[in-house]
Design a protein around this motif. Sequence first.
Motif, mmCIF file in Angstrom:
data_model
loop_
_atom_site.group_PDB
_atom_site.id
_atom_site.type_symbol
_atom_site.label_atom_id
_atom_site.label_comp_id
_atom_site.label_asym_id
_atom_site.label_seq_id
_atom_site.Cartn_x
_atom_site.Cartn_y
_atom_site.Cartn_z
ATOM 1 N N MET A 93 -46.057 -1.369 87.043
ATOM 2 C CA MET A 93 -46.770 -2.583 86.660
ATOM 3 C C MET A 93 -47.134 -3.376 87.901
ATOM 4 O O MET A 93 -46.313 -3.548 88.796
ATOM 5 C CB MET A 93 -45.898 -3.469 85.770
ATOM 6 N N GLN A 94 -48.373 -3.844 87.961
ATOM 7 C CA GLN A 94 -48.800 -4.745 89.021
ATOM 8 C C GLN A 94 -49.140 -6.087 88.377
ATOM 9 O O GLN A 94 -50.164 -6.221 87.704
ATOM 10 C CB GLN A 94 -50.013 -4.168 89.755
ATOM 11 N N VAL A 95 -48.249 -7.060 88.552
ATOM 12 C CA VAL A 95 -48.435 -8.367 87.922
ATOM 13 C C VAL A 95 -48.034 -9.461 88.905
ATOM 14 O O VAL A 95 -47.176 -9.263 89.765
ATOM 15 C CB VAL A 95 -47.595 -8.502 86.629
ATOM 16 N N ASN A 96 -48.663 -10.612 88.770
ATOM 17 C CA ASN A 96 -48.250 -11.792 89.523
ATOM 18 C C ASN A 96 -47.216 -12.600 88.745
ATOM 19 O O ASN A 96 -46.277 -13.137 89.314
ATOM 20 C CB ASN A 96 -49.460 -12.676 89.834
ATOM 21 N N ASP A 97 -47.425 -12.671 87.438
ATOM 22 C CA ASP A 97 -46.541 -13.438 86.563
ATOM 23 C C ASP A 97 -45.468 -12.519 85.999
ATOM 24 O O ASP A 97 -45.749 -11.660 85.162
ATOM 25 C CB ASP A 97 -47.355 -14.067 85.432
ATOM 26 N N LYS A 98 -44.239 -12.670 86.447
ATOM 27 C CA LYS A 98 -43.156 -11.795 86.013
ATOM 28 C C LYS A 98 -42.801 -11.998 84.541
ATOM 29 O O LYS A 98 -42.056 -11.209 83.969
ATOM 30 C CB LYS A 98 -41.903 -12.037 86.868
ATOM 31 N N GLU A 99 -43.324 -13.049 83.920
ATOM 32 C CA GLU A 99 -43.032 -13.315 82.517
ATOM 33 C C GLU A 99 -44.100 -12.747 81.584
ATOM 34 O O GLU A 99 -44.042 -12.954 80.377
ATOM 35 C CB GLU A 99 -42.921 -14.829 82.286
ATOM 36 N N ILE A 100 -45.067 -12.041 82.133
ATOM 37 C CA ILE A 100 -46.161 -11.542 81.307
ATOM 38 C C ILE A 100 -45.654 -10.545 80.272
ATOM 39 O O ILE A 100 -44.693 -9.806 80.512
ATOM 40 C CB ILE A 100 -47.246 -10.879 82.181
ATOM 41 N N LYS A 101 -46.294 -10.535 79.120
ATOM 42 C CA LYS A 101 -45.950 -9.594 78.063
ATOM 43 C C LYS A 101 -46.985 -8.470 78.013
ATOM 44 O O LYS A 101 -48.089 -8.588 78.531
ATOM 45 C CB LYS A 101 -45.860 -10.312 76.719
ATOM 46 N N GLY A 102 -46.594 -7.399 77.343
ATOM 47 C CA GLY A 102 -47.389 -6.188 77.361
ATOM 48 C C GLY A 102 -48.804 -6.336 76.847
ATOM 49 O O GLY A 102 -49.713 -5.642 77.309
ATOM 50 N N LYS A 103 -49.024 -7.228 75.903
ATOM 51 C CA LYS A 103 -50.351 -7.336 75.296
ATOM 52 C C LYS A 103 -51.410 -7.804 76.285
ATOM 53 O O LYS A 103 -52.603 -7.704 76.007
ATOM 54 C CB LYS A 103 -50.305 -8.273 74.091
ATOM 55 N N TYR A 104 -50.983 -8.316 77.436
ATOM 56 C CA TYR A 104 -51.939 -8.786 78.434
ATOM 57 C C TYR A 104 -52.206 -7.744 79.524
ATOM 58 O O TYR A 104 -52.916 -8.028 80.488
ATOM 59 C CB TYR A 104 -51.435 -10.078 79.071
ATOM 60 N N LEU A 105 -51.637 -6.563 79.367
ATOM 61 C CA LEU A 105 -51.793 -5.530 80.384
ATOM 62 C C LEU A 105 -52.979 -4.620 80.091
ATOM 63 O O LEU A 105 -53.288 -4.324 78.937
ATOM 64 C CB LEU A 105 -50.529 -4.670 80.466
ATOM 65 N N SER A 106 -53.636 -4.166 81.159
ATOM 66 C CA SER A 106 -54.632 -3.105 81.060
ATOM 67 C C SER A 106 -53.984 -1.796 81.494
ATOM 68 O O SER A 106 -53.060 -1.784 82.306
ATOM 69 C CB SER A 106 -55.840 -3.415 81.949
ATOM 70 N N VAL A 107 -54.491 -0.686 80.973
ATOM 71 C CA VAL A 107 -53.880 0.624 81.201
ATOM 72 C C VAL A 107 -54.779 1.498 82.066
ATOM 73 O O VAL A 107 -55.985 1.596 81.835
ATOM 74 C CB VAL A 107 -53.609 1.330 79.853
ATOM 75 N N TYR A 108 -54.159 2.117 83.058
ATOM 76 C CA TYR A 108 -54.791 3.132 83.904
ATOM 77 C C TYR A 108 -53.859 4.336 83.841
ATOM 78 O O TYR A 108 -52.788 4.323 84.426
ATOM 79 C CB TYR A 108 -54.931 2.579 85.319
ATOM 80 N N TRP A 109 -54.267 5.399 83.145
ATOM 81 C CA TRP A 109 -53.348 6.448 82.692
ATOM 82 C C TRP A 109 -53.903 7.815 83.079
ATOM 83 O O TRP A 109 -55.036 8.147 82.745
ATOM 84 C CB TRP A 109 -53.211 6.318 81.181
ATOM 85 N N GLY A 110 -53.107 8.586 83.801
ATOM 86 C CA GLY A 110 -53.519 9.930 84.179
ATOM 87 C C GLY A 110 -52.444 10.598 85.019
ATOM 88 O O GLY A 110 -51.264 10.266 84.937
ATOM 89 N N TYR A 111 -52.862 11.552 85.835
ATOM 90 C CA TYR A 111 -51.964 12.234 86.773
ATOM 91 C C TYR A 111 -52.329 11.729 88.165
ATOM 92 O O TYR A 111 -53.386 12.056 88.703
ATOM 93 C CB TYR A 111 -52.141 13.746 86.665
ATOM 94 N N PHE A 112 -51.453 10.903 88.745
ATOM 95 C CA PHE A 112 -51.794 10.166 89.958
ATOM 96 C C PHE A 112 -51.459 10.934 91.231
ATOM 97 O O PHE A 112 -50.484 11.691 91.288
ATOM 98 C CB PHE A 112 -51.056 8.823 89.980
ATOM 99 N N SER A 113 -52.277 10.685 92.225
ATOM 100 C CA SER A 113 -52.002 11.150 93.581
ATOM 101 C C SER A 113 -51.952 9.938 94.494
ATOM 102 O O SER A 113 -52.792 9.041 94.389
ATOM 103 C CB SER A 113 -53.095 12.112 94.060
ATOM 104 N N GLY A 114 -50.958 9.907 95.376
ATOM 105 C CA GLY A 114 -50.864 8.809 96.331
ATOM 106 C C GLY A 114 -50.707 9.283 97.758
ATOM 107 O O GLY A 114 -50.792 8.490 98.693
ATOM 108 N N SER A 115 -50.501 10.581 97.935
ATOM 109 C CA SER A 115 -50.220 11.114 99.267
ATOM 110 C C SER A 115 -51.362 11.951 99.828
ATOM 111 O O SER A 115 -51.226 12.553 100.896
ATOM 112 C CB SER A 115 -48.949 11.975 99.219
#
Length: 258
Positions: A93-115
């Motif tokens: 999760m990337q959030v500024n507000d640590k109290e945020i609830k799930g309904k305010y999140l956007s989803v980026y979903w797949g098989y990630f590469s970072g390296s």
Amino acid sequence: EQSKYNDILILPVLDTYKTLTEKIKRSFVWLNDQYDYGLNFKYVLKCDDDSYVNLLMLPQEIIAIENSYLNSDLKYPFKPKSEQNNPYLSTSMQVNDKEIKGKYLSVYWGYFSGSAKIKTKGKWKENDWIASDRYTPYALGGGYILSKNLISYVAKNTEDLRSFNSEDVSVGFWLAPINNILRIHDIRFDTEWISRSCRNTHLIIHNLSQQEMRKIYNNYVQHKTLCSEEVDKRSYYIYNWSVPPSQCCKPINENINS
């Protein structure tokens, strides 16, 4: 297909690898515009035409993700028991507000590469990448899912977003600074440049020939499973979001068939 069903978006763009990023931008703009005309979608699945999508299982998994994360009262750091016991997923999760609830999140979903290192030759070559010595973490282009809010963000800012040679790299770069985003790495997205395996749990399998795709489809029609035999050809990894991206992706070498 088009004459019978009228379900193909034909863009005024030359169809080559080098124009994929432009096609993604224009597709997102079109999708965002259609939302105002009654196309009421929550998610978009981007995949290649040589990707097999498990359309019966995928909607069920979307509902499961919503129930575990987006519809819950869980707060940051958002690790439900279902994920702790789930062998397929790792999330960030990337959030500024640590109290945020799930309904305010956007989803980026797949098989990630970072390296992944910056490509210096071939069709993936990037001449103008200056952000770092690795690509920004991104979901591989064989198939990934984005929430409507992320589609709209790209569509509304398309003129100001830098385009790179690879569309999946570009999308990862565009979404890197976005707040309130849930990234889901899922090994059931077999979306690398070549298929890792055939597993009945897979949601997407990439880089299949027409013959291979028909075989999977026919097997599912007859036996309700994707694979006549489950086979692992290459290693997979569970993305480790707690370490620098260059250390994210240690291969797991279980059950590799030689």
